[in-house]
Every structure is written in structure tokens, then in C-alpha cells.
Design a protein around this motif. Structure first.
Motif, PDB file in Angstrom:
ATOM      1  N   ILE A 358      46.307  31.822  21.364  1.00 58.44           N
ATOM      2  CA  ILE A 358      45.224  31.718  20.383  1.00 58.44           C
ATOM      3  C   ILE A 358      44.271  30.600  20.787  1.00 58.44           C
ATOM      4  N   MET A 359      44.825  29.495  21.270  1.00 58.31           N
ATOM      5  CA  MET A 359      43.995  28.376  21.714  1.00 58.31           C
ATOM      6  C   MET A 359      43.149  28.776  22.926  1.00 58.31           C
ATOM      7  N   LEU A 360      43.748  29.491  23.869  1.00 55.19           N
ATOM      8  CA  LEU A 360      42.998  29.953  25.036  1.00 55.19           C
ATOM      9  C   LEU A 360      41.916  30.948  24.623  1.00 55.19           C
ATOM     10  N   LEU A 361      42.255  31.836  23.692  1.00 52.84           N
ATOM     11  CA  LEU A 361      41.297  32.818  23.198  1.00 52.84           C
ATOM     12  C   LEU A 361      40.114  32.111  22.536  1.00 52.84           C
ATOM     13  N   GLY A 362      40.416  31.083  21.726  1.00 48.94           N
ATOM     14  CA  GLY A 362      39.351  30.344  21.062  1.00 48.94           C
ATOM     15  C   GLY A 362      38.456  29.614  22.046  1.00 48.94           C
ATOM     16  N   LYS A 363      39.069  29.019  23.092  1.00 50.59           N
ATOM     17  CA  LYS A 363      38.290  28.306  24.105  1.00 50.59           C
ATOM     18  C   LYS A 363      37.367  29.260  24.855  1.00 50.59           C
ATOM     19  N   ALA A 364      37.880  30.443  25.202  1.00 54.85           N
ATOM     20  CA  ALA A 364      37.067  31.429  25.915  1.00 54.85           C
ATOM     21  C   ALA A 364      35.941  31.949  25.020  1.00 54.85           C
ATOM     22  N   SER A 365      36.231  32.151  23.747  1.00 55.72           N
ATOM     23  CA  SER A 365      35.207  32.623  22.807  1.00 55.72           C
ATOM     24  C   SER A 365      34.131  31.556  22.613  1.00 55.72           C
ATOM     25  N   GLU A 366      34.567  30.312  22.538  1.00 57.25           N
ATOM     26  CA  GLU A 366      33.641  29.196  22.351  1.00 57.25           C
ATOM     27  C   GLU A 366      32.656  29.095  23.508  1.00 57.25           C
ATOM     28  N   SER A 367      33.122  29.414  24.723  1.00 59.15           N
ATOM     29  CA  SER A 367      32.242  29.368  25.894  1.00 59.15           C
ATOM     30  C   SER A 367      31.521  30.695  26.117  1.00 59.15           C
ATOM     31  N   GLN A 368      31.643  31.592  25.138  1.00 56.11           N
ATOM     32  CA  GLN A 368      30.904  32.866  25.115  1.00 56.11           C
ATOM     33  C   GLN A 368      31.234  33.753  26.319  1.00 56.11           C
ATOM     34  N   GLN A 369      32.506  33.828  26.647  1.00 55.49           N
ATOM     35  CA  GLN A 369      32.932  34.762  27.683  1.00 55.49           C
ATOM     36  C   GLN A 369      32.861  36.193  27.151  1.00 55.49           C
ATOM     37  N   GLU A 370      32.538  37.124  28.046  1.00 54.02           N
ATOM     38  CA  GLU A 370      32.328  38.511  27.619  1.00 54.02           C
ATOM     39  C   GLU A 370      33.616  39.154  27.107  1.00 54.02           C
ATOM     40  N   ASN A 371      34.740  38.829  27.709  1.00 57.33           N
ATOM     41  CA  ASN A 371      36.024  39.390  27.293  1.00 57.33           C
ATOM     42  C   ASN A 371      37.032  38.254  27.113  1.00 57.33           C
ATOM     43  N   PRO A 372      36.972  37.542  25.984  1.00 60.53           N
ATOM     44  CA  PRO A 372      37.841  36.362  25.799  1.00 60.53           C
ATOM     45  C   PRO A 372      39.326  36.679  25.888  1.00 60.53           C
ATOM     46  N   SER A 373      39.746  37.878  25.466  1.00 57.77           N
ATOM     47  CA  SER A 373      41.175  38.199  25.466  1.00 57.77           C
ATOM     48  C   SER A 373      41.757  38.258  26.877  1.00 57.77           C
ATOM     49  N   SER A 374      40.911  38.406  27.905  1.00 55.11           N
ATOM     50  CA  SER A 374      41.417  38.462  29.283  1.00 55.11           C
ATOM     51  C   SER A 374      41.922  37.098  29.753  1.00 55.11           C
ATOM     52  N   TYR A 375      41.671  36.051  28.986  1.00 48.93           N
ATOM     53  CA  TYR A 375      42.118  34.709  29.360  1.00 48.93           C
ATOM     54  C   TYR A 375      43.453  34.344  28.722  1.00 48.93           C
ATOM     55  N   MET A 376      44.042  35.239  27.973  1.00 46.55           N
ATOM     56  CA  MET A 376      45.384  34.993  27.453  1.00 46.55           C
ATOM     57  C   MET A 376      46.400  35.254  28.568  1.00 46.55           C
ATOM     58  N   VAL A 377      47.465  34.463  28.582  1.00 48.14           N
ATOM     59  CA  VAL A 377      48.401  34.508  29.712  1.00 48.14           C
ATOM     60  C   VAL A 377      49.855  34.663  29.280  1.00 48.14           C
ATOM     61  N   GLU A 378      50.101  34.938  27.970  1.00 46.13           N
ATOM     62  CA  GLU A 378      51.462  34.962  27.430  1.00 46.13           C
ATOM     63  C   GLU A 378      52.108  33.584  27.636  1.00 46.13           C
ATOM     64  N   MET A 379      51.613  32.631  26.861  1.00 45.92           N
ATOM     65  CA  MET A 379      51.956  31.231  27.051  1.00 45.92           C
ATOM     66  C   MET A 379      53.453  30.947  26.939  1.00 45.92           C
ATOM     67  N   ALA A 380      54.181  31.716  26.147  1.00 44.27           N
ATOM     68  CA  ALA A 380      55.621  31.467  26.037  1.00 44.27           C
ATOM     69  C   ALA A 380      56.296  31.632  27.392  1.00 44.27           C
ATOM     70  N   GLN A 381      55.837  32.590  28.167  1.00 44.72           N
ATOM     71  CA  GLN A 381      56.383  32.803  29.510  1.00 44.72           C
ATOM     72  C   GLN A 381      55.999  31.647  30.432  1.00 44.72           C
ATOM     73  N   VAL A 382      54.742  31.196  30.330  1.00 46.06           N
ATOM     74  CA  VAL A 382      54.277  30.090  31.165  1.00 46.06           C
ATOM     75  C   VAL A 382      55.061  28.814  30.845  1.00 46.06           C
ATOM     76  N   GLU A 383      55.247  28.547  29.558  1.00 50.37           N
ATOM     77  CA  GLU A 383      56.000  27.352  29.156  1.00 50.37           C
ATOM     78  C   GLU A 383      57.431  27.410  29.660  1.00 50.37           C
ATOM     79  N   SER A 384      58.023  28.604  29.640  1.00 50.59           N
ATOM     80  CA  SER A 384      59.396  28.758  30.099  1.00 50.59           C
ATOM     81  C   SER A 384      59.513  28.528  31.606  1.00 50.59           C
ATOM     82  N   LEU A 385      58.541  29.003  32.364  1.00 50.84           N
ATOM     83  CA  LEU A 385      58.606  28.904  33.824  1.00 50.84           C
ATOM     84  C   LEU A 385      58.232  27.520  34.336  1.00 50.84           C
TER      85      LEU A 385
END
Length: 556
Positions: A358-385
Motif C-alpha cells: 500500500i505504501m509503494l502504491l501510494g508513493k507511485a500514485s503520488e509521483s503520477q505513474q501511469e500504472n501505480p499497481s505495477s510497483y507493488m512487489v508482495e512485500m511480505a515475501q521481500v521481508e521474508s527473503l
């Protein structure tokens, strides 16, 4: 009225479901030879295969003691997207116009219920000092007025009736309840239905009217970014769950709202105390209006709710789940069994998204990216790895956005080298190729994040940062001048002119005083871990490549 088939299971269930059940579930699947294995095992095996399939070109970070990295395939799943964010169709427009007079009445009901609830709550809290102990009985009875007001608020939002399945288990059997989180409606409903102690963000305490009401629930406040706050919250959950005089404890383990079409990763706060848990699931059957609060503004969502004839809501109390007594169960496994039970009952898929997305989505939306949802990375997996938190991921996204990604979210080498101030250096090609593991000629944010996190979590990374500073600090003055910086990394930036080198040094000179202190130097490398490759020659022998620059040999 909602059709019953919307909530019906895909397979028929024999017999009648009891009002509530107490069961113990072990969801570990079995192999053909009868041995149990978990989904995590198969995921681990797949991850190992990805490692083996990693590209074999030269790795500029071998000197850190790590191996090449891999990036799981990106997913197009967006568990936060509201399906009806825009008002489309003649029927919806006509319905809103017809409901406008009703909105006035609903607003009056909403305002009156909020006022009466606030006054009664203030009365119940008046003179109460000992908030560490359960609320006295007479104060709880006064709070019944506020609970009735909560039901009136639900009525004003179009929930004239709410369908229920099952029944809450007694508090002494299940002192903790968990629920999926789709809208702001669930906390209002549970306040009316169960009057539980909830776990909420510290920011909720300052909300007008609402802050006063949730204080009467003896809410457990938590700052999700503070380890000490999270630890204190877990201790409070355990303390209140262990005392029958407190209300049951309610948590939304997803930590944020979704669109209800997926179950995202569970936080472990509800499962660490190892008390029996009753899952509750909430559905919002709809055709024209999606009531989820994933990525839609609160004002817009409230307006849409007010302008519906009726909003459907279904609440189902699932069987109680006990921690396994036959083995010492970890909170992770307990959370997985509960999550599986919730996902199975909702008949939805599970993802590794979390509040960090959600934080990544908000940051991408704030910078007016055309497809903000493409910047989500499934953070739970990233935190685990990689054990990096959401705030660090947002900082990496900020750096990636400075590379000027195109409409598809792709960054090419020019934008990449400009952001890292390596415009002419051939080292930029090696770093870029290291990130571009699919050899596409561009990199995505997920690749950039995984590469940066992978480098930062290598066994020798912190040691290498310290050693790099010592190599540059020739005079032992605890700071590095620009001249010392140039002399130290000269072999790898031989083709960069004076101005380009200066711009690179500016990254390490945060306060602009013409020199880089140890703190500035180490902070820069932690924020830009890929730049540690500038100092690879400090950690072993070097070979001269065909273009005249040097490449490091791996330390044996």
C-alpha cells in the motif's frame, strides 16, 4: 436481497453447521508416501531452482561473499483495487439521482447517531482513571447506548439488515477473534456486535469523535514501524486475552483493507500469544457497487454508500482454531492454518502482499505513474527473503522513480546511470546487467529492489562499507575529501570527467561541506548499496579488462 448462492461453497456440505464449533486443524498436506510437507517447502524448492537458473555473467558483487540472485515472476494481481471506482452505466447514475433525497435523511441519522454516541461515551469515561483494568460494569452498560448508535450508523450507510452465519464462541473458549478487512464498516459492526478490545494504529486516537469512542474499547495502540511498540502490543494482547474480565481481543491480521477478492499476508500479533482463535469472515456481495476500501478515497466511498438503496453484508463465524498441542507450534504455522481456513471459507486466493505494498502504491500514485499497481512487489515475501522493512522499500522506490521509468515502469540504462551518477563509467554496464537478470535491456522496480536488498544483505556488506571508508580516509581524519575519493576509486571511474566525478561525490557529501564524514559515507552506501561496487578493488586482486578498466577477482 442477496442471492444465497453468492456465499455458497463450491462443494456441497453434508449435515448442518452448528452455531459454533471447536476444532483443531492441521493443514499440512501429505505426500504419496504419507510424509507431511508444507507449502513453504515447495516454495523453497522453487526458489532454489530460480537460484540455479540465474544468469552467469560476471557478478560485480562477488567480493561480498554472495551468489547471484533471482527475482520471482511479477504478478498482475492487485488485492487493493476497487472494481467500481468510477460511476459507470445509466443504472448507477439514475440510482444516485433517485437516492439524493434519501442521502439527506441518512446524513441526519448518521450525524445524530455520532452525536449521541459521543455524548454517551464521554459519560461512560467521565472520572475513569484506571484504564489498565477492565471497564466497570455500569460503564459498560452506558456504552450500550453507543453500540446502538453504531447500528444506526450502519443503517445510515445502507445496511438495513446484515446476514449472519454461525455464532460467536464463548469468550472463555476463544479469547481472540480475527477477521478479514475489506472496509471501515467491519470495525463499526464488531463494535456493535462484540464490543471487543481492538488493536489499532496510534493515529486513530487523534480522530475527532472516533478517537473518544475507541478509547472506551481500551484499544491496544501500535506503531507498525516501531519494534518496541509492536512488542508492547503483543504483550497487551496476551495480558488482555488471558483475563476473562476483559472483552475478547479483535485483530485484523492483514493489517490493511483489501478488495475482498484475495487474502494477503497475516501479521503475527494475534498468534504469538498462542490462544485459541475464532476466525470471522465478512463478505460484501454486490453487482454494481464494490464496497471495498482498497484504493478509493473515504469521502467517495461514503458518498457511494449513501446513494445505494441497500448494501449487502454477510458475516460468518468460523470454527474455533486451537494451537496444536501435539507439537510446539510456531506463530508462523498457526497463522498459516488460520489464513488457510479464512481463504478456503471465502473461496479466494492468497497473496504475499502486505501493508508495505500500500505504501509503494501510494508513493507511485503520488509521483503520477501511469500504472501505480505495477510497483507493488508482495512485500511480505521481500521481508521474508531480505529482512528489509517497508520504509526501506519506499526509499528504494524513490531512488527508482528518480531514474524516470517509462509508462510500463521500465528503466533503461541511461536513466539508471544518471540516477547513480555513473554516466560514462563502464561499471554501470556491469551493475545494470547484474540487475537485468532476464537480459531485456531494461529493469523493473522489483528487479532493482531485489538486487539492492540482495547486495545489502550479503555477509560482508557492512564490513565492506567500513573497509571502503578506511581505504578512502588516507589521512585518518575520519572524513574523506573529494580528492581522496577520486584517488580511491580512480581505477573504476577512469573514463569519467571531473564534473561527473564531482556529481558522484555529492551523493556521499550529504551536507555539502566538501567532505564526507563516516556517517555520511555509510548512510549513502546503505541507501545506494549497488555503489559498493565502486570499492571492489579494495578487497582483493584486480584484473584489467579489454576496455582498460579493472574488474575484481572473487576473494577465496
Amino acid at each position: 436481497m442477496a442471492h444465497s448462492d453468492l456465499a455458497s461453497p463450491l462443494l456441497p456440505v453434508s449435515g448442518h453447521r452448528p452455531l459454533f464449533s471447536v476444532i483443531t486443524i492441521d493443514e499440512s498436506p501429505r505426500t504419496p508416501n504419507g510424509k507431511a510437507h508444507s507449502q513453504n517447502d515447495s516454495n523453497h524448492a522453487q526458489h532454489q531452482n530460480n537460484w540455479a537458473a540465474a544468469v552467469t555473467h560476471w557478478n560485480p558483487y562477488e567480493f561480498l561473499g554472495g551468489r547471484p540472485f533471482s527475482v520471482p515472476p511479477s504478478t498482475s494481481v492487485d488485492p487493493f483495487k476497487n472494481d467500481t471506482e468510477k460511476i459507470d452505466g445509466f443504472y448507477e447514475v439514475l440510482k444516485i439521482v433517485i437516492c439524493l433525497p434519501i442521502v439527506v435523511i441518512r446524513l441526519l441519522i448518521f450525524g445524530a447517531a455520532m452525536f449521541v454516541g459521543y455524548v454517551s461515551t464521554r459519560l461512560a469515561l467521565e472520572g475513569w482513571k484506571d484504564k489498565q483494568n477492565p471497564m466497570p460494569v455500569w460503564r459498560c452498560r452506558v456504552m450500550w447506548i453507543t453500540r446502538i448508535c453504531a447500528r444506526c450508523i450502519l443503517f445510515s450507510f445502507g445496511y438495513q439488515w446484515i446476514r449472519r452465519k454461525g455464532k460467536p464462541a464463548p469468550r472463555e473458549i476463544a479469547p481472540i477473534v480475527v477477521s478479514n478487512h475489506v472496509s471501515y464498516i467491519e470495525p463499526i459492526f464488531y463494535f456493535y456486535e462484540l464490543f471487543p478490545t481492538m488493536v489499532a494504529s496510534e493515529s486513530h486516537d487523534s480522530m475527532p469523535f472516533v478517537g473518544t469512542i475507541i478509547r472506551a474499547m481500551q484499544v491496544i495502540y501500535v506503531n507498525r514501524f516501531s519494534p518496541s511498540s509492536r512488542k508492547n502490543a503483543v504483550n497487551e494482547i496476551k495480558r488482555k486475552a488471558s483475563c476473562d474480565r476483559f472483552p475478547r481481543v479483535l485483530l485484523f491480521p492483514e493489517g490493511t483493507t483489501t478488495n475482498g477478492q484475495y487474502i494477503i499476508s497475516f501479521q503475527l500479533g494475534a498468534f504469538i500469544p498462542c490462544y485459541a482463535i475464532q476466525p470471522i469472515i465478512v463478505r460484501y456481495p454486490h453487482v454494481h457497487f464494490d464496497q471495498s476500501w482498497g484504493d478509493i478515497s473515504l469521502a467517495k466511498l461514503m458518498f457511494r454508500m449513501f446513494t445505494q438503496f441497500h448494501n449487502f453484508m454477510e458475516v460468518e463465524y468460523l470454527p474455533v482454531i486451537f494451537p496444536l498441542e501435539t507439537q510446539k507450534e510456531t506463530p508462523v504455522h498457526f497463522a498459516k492454518r488460520t489464513r488457510d481456513a479464512v481463504a478456503r471459507s471465502l473461496n479466494v486466493a492468497q497473496t504475499s502482499h502486505s501493508y508495505g505494498d500500500i505504501m509503494l502504491l501510494g508513493k507511485a500514485s503520488e509521483s503520477q505513474q501511469e500504472n501505480p499497481s505495477s510497483y507493488m512487489v508482495e512485500m511480505a515475501q521481500v521481508e521474508s527473503l531480505f529482512h528489509i522493512n517497508s520504509l526501506e522499500a519506499v526509499d528504494f522506490l524513490d531512488k527508482f522513480l528518480s531514474m524516470k521509468p517509462d509508462a510500463s515502469g521500465h528503466v533503461h540504462i541511461d536513466g539508471f546511470s544518471s540516477a547513480l551518477r555513473l554516466k560514462v563509467s563502464n561499471l554501470k554496464n556491469e551493475i545494470f546487467q547484474f540487475i537485468d537478470i532476464e537480459n531485456n535491456g531494461y529493469i523493473t522496480f522489483k528487479q532493482f529492489l531485489f538486487a539492492s536488498a540482495h547486495v545489502m544483505r550479503q555477509p560482508l556488506f557492512n564490513q565492506a562499507c567500513e573497509q571502503a571508508f578506511l581505504e578512502c580516509d588516507i589521512g585518518g581524519n575520519d572524513y574523506i575529501s573529494e580528492e581522496q575519493f577520486v584517488d580511491s576509486i580512480g581505477p573504476v571511474i577512469a573514463k569519467m570527467n571531473k564534473e561527473e566525478v564531482h556529481q558522484l561525490f555529492v551523493l556521499f557529501d550529504a551536507d555539502g561541506d566538501g567532505r564526507s564524514s563516516k556517517e555520511e559515507f555509510l548512510t549513502c552506501l546503505r541507501k545506494n548499496p549497488l555503489l559498493i561496487a565502486l570499492f571492489c578493488h579494495c578487497f582483493g586482486q584486480t584484473d584489467t579488462s579489454e576496455d582498460g578498466e579493472t574488474t575484481p577477482e572473487q576473494i577465496v
